[in-house]
Scaffold this motif. Sequence first.
Motif, mmCIF file in Angstrom:
data_model
loop_
_atom_site.group_PDB
_atom_site.id
_atom_site.type_symbol
_atom_site.label_atom_id
_atom_site.label_comp_id
_atom_site.label_asym_id
_atom_site.label_seq_id
_atom_site.Cartn_x
_atom_site.Cartn_y
_atom_site.Cartn_z
ATOM 1 N N TRP A 205 -53.028 48.824 17.418
ATOM 2 C CA TRP A 205 -52.400 49.042 16.453
ATOM 3 C C TRP A 205 -52.491 48.369 15.035
ATOM 4 O O TRP A 205 -52.983 46.929 15.222
ATOM 5 N N PRO A 274 -45.332 57.019 23.646
ATOM 6 C CA PRO A 274 -45.015 55.622 22.867
ATOM 7 C C PRO A 274 -43.599 56.168 22.746
ATOM 8 O O PRO A 274 -43.726 57.328 21.780
ATOM 9 N N HIS A 276 -42.650 54.946 19.811
ATOM 10 C CA HIS A 276 -41.518 54.233 18.165
ATOM 11 C C HIS A 276 -42.537 55.712 17.275
ATOM 12 O O HIS A 276 -43.173 56.760 17.910
ATOM 13 N N GLY A 277 -41.706 55.624 16.929
ATOM 14 C CA GLY A 277 -41.594 57.386 16.448
ATOM 15 C C GLY A 277 -41.124 58.567 16.420
ATOM 16 O O GLY A 277 -40.595 59.350 16.365
ATOM 17 N N GLN A 359 -39.794 45.706 21.541
ATOM 18 C CA GLN A 359 -39.346 46.744 20.500
ATOM 19 C C GLN A 359 -39.690 48.284 20.875
ATOM 20 O O GLN A 359 -40.644 48.198 21.864
ATOM 21 N N TYR A 360 -39.475 49.011 20.063
ATOM 22 C CA TYR A 360 -39.912 50.404 20.312
ATOM 23 C C TYR A 360 -41.804 50.465 20.581
ATOM 24 O O TYR A 360 -42.127 51.441 21.639
ATOM 25 N N ARG A 361 -42.484 49.703 19.618
ATOM 26 C CA ARG A 361 -43.680 49.885 19.847
ATOM 27 C C ARG A 361 -44.523 49.154 20.600
ATOM 28 O O ARG A 361 -45.281 49.873 20.808
ATOM 29 N N ASN A 362 -43.592 48.690 21.845
ATOM 30 C CA ASN A 362 -43.793 48.267 22.775
ATOM 31 C C ASN A 362 -43.688 48.731 23.795
ATOM 32 O O ASN A 362 -43.613 47.947 25.145
ATOM 33 N N ASP A 375 -47.344 45.472 25.978
ATOM 34 C CA ASP A 375 -48.641 44.272 25.423
ATOM 35 C C ASP A 375 -47.672 42.737 25.178
ATOM 36 O O ASP A 375 -46.671 42.505 24.423
ATOM 37 N N ASP A 441 -47.396 44.563 4.749
ATOM 38 C CA ASP A 441 -46.397 45.510 6.494
ATOM 39 C C ASP A 441 -45.587 45.471 5.992
ATOM 40 O O ASP A 441 -44.308 44.632 5.777
ATOM 41 N N GLU A 443 -42.775 47.929 6.905
ATOM 42 C CA GLU A 443 -42.226 48.239 8.019
ATOM 43 C C GLU A 443 -41.469 46.594 8.268
ATOM 44 O O GLU A 443 -39.769 47.000 8.718
#
Length: 461
Positions: A205, A274, A276-277, A359-362, A375, A441, A443
């Motif tokens: 990441w 994933p 995320h996105g 959070q969504y990225r994990n 993670d 960063d 985001e």
Amino acid sequence: MSGGVRHTVPIDVHLILRREGADGPEVLLSRRAGPVYASGLYHCPSGHLDPGEDIVTAVIREAREETGVVIDAQDVTVAVTVHHRPPVGAGSRIGVFFEVRRWSGTPRIMEPDLCDAMDWFPLEGGLPEQVVAYCRAGLDAYRAHLPAAVHFQEPDDPIHHAPDRPERTLLLPGPPTGGPGLPYGLRVFAEKAVGRIADVREVSWVRTGSRVWQVTGAGGGTWYLKRHRGPKFHAREVAALRTWTPELGAHAPRLIAADPGALAVVITALAGLPVHGMVMDPADEAQLQYGLGALAALLHHAAPAHPAGPLPSLGKLDRHLKSAAPHLADGDEDLVRALARMYNVLPHVAAVPTHGDLQYRNVLLTGSGEVQLLDFERAEYAAATRDLVRLSDTWTGRDDLRTAFLRGYGRGLTPEDELRLDCEAAFDAVSGIAYGMSHQDPEVTERGHRTLLRLHAAHRP
């Protein structure tokens, strides 16, 4: 060992700053200018060691002085060593080329009297013709995934790269490897755990200091190899994977091997994609939140709670407020300090096992709708509301998602829980803005601003 004067050579460092472009990997090169060696030719950012300086410190310093980027030592990896003899002068030198894929700042010309151009070039098939031959030898070894080269030029050779004289560069292989792109020591560790590796793909990441590789075994199995950014993150993830995540079953990775010296772990691969996105139908996203609530409940009960202890020190909040102050809106600091005062009088709560970065990225989602978590490097005992802080950003304007999560979690939030969550969200927002602005960063920065706007609305006098 022969007698006489020992042979000594100068040492210099070279930076292979690498990014992924539209057509593949790209490297940053600058064009020398002015009264310097190889003026008019492209070269990697580079320089000599200062007295008493180590090579990692040197490449970080040269990167900052020549390009303005800030590099963490954890993100510096050795790529190639080149023994070089130039066409002028009798001496040779040792050049150490370092690969860096993560940095802060935007590369730019910092020494206009010594450099008149700087740009990204495709690593394969796109390097400029007018490049220093010494630099090209290092890049040729790097592209071939080889650790070293000997580049001895003759007195009549040009300084720039000469394709018609390939015999000047001798590329040297290293020990047998299971594929490109993986440091040798980590490959040895991984192969002891899962057998011979046939393929490696980095999937790190971009914003974290840890690095992750997907490794494929000779028999076709897939695992993930992760090198943590520091001992604290390594210890947290290993402890969580050993003691807490087994309660989540197939919804979390399984620990295969850990090496505290290398700060590395090998874990099983999960089947999900994933989140995320991902664009989801509202009903599907509500079902995802329900699954997250159920997993959070399992995790929070994966081990006995710790008795209530003192509240964490708010000294860190003061430091983050100071760093974030130039980027806060009117009233933000007053709001955060008011919430900090409320936080100090809230009843102490027992600490439970938490993910720490929910959070969504994990989060992964399988084709059948199963939710998976990964993670765990921030996992630790904390108030249960900690795991709602970043996830609650997805609930803004979506009461259906909040309701679905709490249904999966098995209980609602008390008024004290709600206030504790708001306080912790405010602290996280300030920390995120301070971090996001200093590390470019956007985001994380924007999430912090969104959170503070929401809290202003919720705590309007």
